[in-house]
Design an enzyme around this catalytic site. Structure first.
Site, mmCIF file in Angstrom:
data_model
loop_
_atom_site.group_PDB
_atom_site.id
_atom_site.type_symbol
_atom_site.label_atom_id
_atom_site.label_comp_id
_atom_site.label_asym_id
_atom_site.label_seq_id
_atom_site.Cartn_x
_atom_site.Cartn_y
_atom_site.Cartn_z
ATOM 1 N N ASN A 1 3.033 2.206 3.511
ATOM 2 C CA ASN A 1 2.845 2.758 2.166
ATOM 3 C C ASN A 1 1.951 3.992 2.210
ATOM 4 O OD1 ASN A 1 0.767 0.903 2.815
ATOM 5 N ND2 ASN A 1 0.305 0.485 0.666
ATOM 6 N N VAL A 2 2.260 4.923 1.338
ATOM 7 C CA VAL A 2 1.518 6.181 1.241
ATOM 8 C C VAL A 2 1.191 6.399 -0.232
ATOM 9 C CG1 VAL A 2 1.565 8.674 1.662
ATOM 10 C CG2 VAL A 2 2.719 7.121 3.258
ATOM 11 N N GLU A 3 -0.089 6.276 -0.541
ATOM 12 C CA GLU A 3 -0.496 6.370 -1.940
ATOM 13 C C GLU A 3 -0.839 7.805 -2.330
ATOM 14 O OE1 GLU A 3 -3.483 3.301 -2.405
ATOM 15 O OE2 GLU A 3 -1.919 1.746 -2.315
ATOM 16 N N CYS B 1 6.036 3.103 -1.524
ATOM 17 C CA CYS B 1 5.958 1.822 -0.814
ATOM 18 C C CYS B 1 6.380 2.001 0.645
ATOM 19 C CB CYS B 1 6.875 0.794 -1.473
ATOM 20 S SG CYS B 1 6.236 0.097 -3.005
ATOM 21 N N GLU C 1 8.597 0.522 2.173
ATOM 22 C CA GLU C 1 10.059 0.505 2.283
ATOM 23 C C GLU C 1 10.653 1.894 2.070
ATOM 24 O OE1 GLU C 1 8.141 -1.512 0.628
ATOM 25 O OE2 GLU C 1 8.830 -3.589 0.693
ATOM 26 N N CYS D 1 8.710 -5.513 -3.144
ATOM 27 C CA CYS D 1 8.666 -5.453 -4.607
ATOM 28 C C CYS D 1 10.081 -5.264 -5.159
ATOM 29 C CB CYS D 1 7.739 -4.319 -5.066
ATOM 30 S SG CYS D 1 8.442 -2.671 -4.902
ATOM 31 N N CYS E 1 11.858 -2.028 -4.395
ATOM 32 C CA CYS E 1 12.232 -1.892 -2.985
ATOM 33 C C CYS E 1 13.356 -2.831 -2.594
ATOM 34 C CB CYS E 1 11.003 -2.056 -2.108
ATOM 35 S SG CYS E 1 9.910 -0.620 -2.288
HETATM 36 N N1 THU Z 1 3.602 -1.986 -1.643
HETATM 37 C C1 THU Z 1 4.522 -1.694 -0.671
HETATM 38 O O1 THU Z 1 4.321 -0.777 0.137
HETATM 39 N N2 THU Z 1 5.673 -2.407 -0.650
HETATM 40 C C2 THU Z 1 5.951 -3.461 -1.467
HETATM 41 O O2 THU Z 1 7.058 -3.978 -1.434
HETATM 42 C C3 THU Z 1 4.908 -3.966 -2.365
HETATM 43 C C4 THU Z 1 3.802 -3.007 -2.646
HETATM 44 C C5 THU Z 1 2.373 -1.183 -1.698
HETATM 45 C C6 THU Z 1 2.333 -0.204 -2.831
HETATM 46 C C7 THU Z 1 0.833 0.015 -2.986
HETATM 47 O O3 THU Z 1 0.441 1.052 -2.114
HETATM 48 C C8 THU Z 1 0.220 -1.287 -2.520
HETATM 49 O O4 THU Z 1 1.255 -2.013 -1.863
HETATM 50 C C9 THU Z 1 -0.337 -2.152 -3.649
HETATM 51 O O5 THU Z 1 0.626 -2.342 -4.634
#
Ligand code: THU
Length: 136
Positions: free
Chosen positions: A49-51, A60, A62, A93, A96
């Site tokens: 994940n890259v915020e 996410c 994915e 999620c 995804c």
């Molecule tokens: N996140 C994912 O990378 N994939 C998922 O399927 C669930 C959530 C990440 C997004 C965010 O950076 C962190 O988890 C908290 O929600």
């Protein structure tokens, strides 16, 4: 070749997901995620994940995985594994699941908190590319 014809190396997928999780950029949620998948032609693709300071624009793990798939020549996913910071299995999620559905191989499997499941089990009655064709 059908998905069930050869064994999936789940341990290799888990290791790739954990390695990807180590590259996460998650300074806001402090919730690093790593995802890895086996392609139909035997490659392992992965992503973290890259915020973003604009929280809602978070990518996410994915999303990065699908980018890796596409950049590496495309293809379809036959097995998927996602982990949290502790290396525990994480369910993808909702958004995804849709993303993974788009690139699923027939019978795609996912490691879930309840064991191995199929894409159809984690996203039943899915909307997908076929629906777009129906009303054209
Ligand atoms: N996140 C994912 O990378 N994939 C998922 O399927 C669930 C959530 C990440 C997004 C965010 O950076 C962190 O988890 C908290 O929600």
């Amino acid at each position: 070749m059908a998905v069930t014809d050869t064994e999936v190396d789940w341990a290799a997928l888990e290791a790739a997901a954990v390695a990807a999780m180590g590259k996460a950029y998650a300074p806001y949620s402090k919730f690093p995620v790593g995802a890895a998948a086996l392609t139909e032609d035997g490659r392992i693709v992965s992503g973290c994940n890259v915020e973003n300071a604009s929280y809602g624009l978070t990518l996410c793990a994915e999303c990065a995985l699908v980018g890796d798939l596409h950049m590496g020549g495309g293809g379809r996913l036959r097995a998927f594994y996602c982990v949290d910071a502790k290396g525990n299995v994480l369910m993808p999620c909702g958004r995804c699941r849709q993303l993974l559905y788009e690139f699923r191989a027939p019978g795609m499997q996912l490691m879930t908190t309840q064991g191995i499941k199929t894409m159809d089990q984690v996203l039943p009655d899915a909307f997908g590319p076929d629906n777009l064709e129906e009303n054209r």
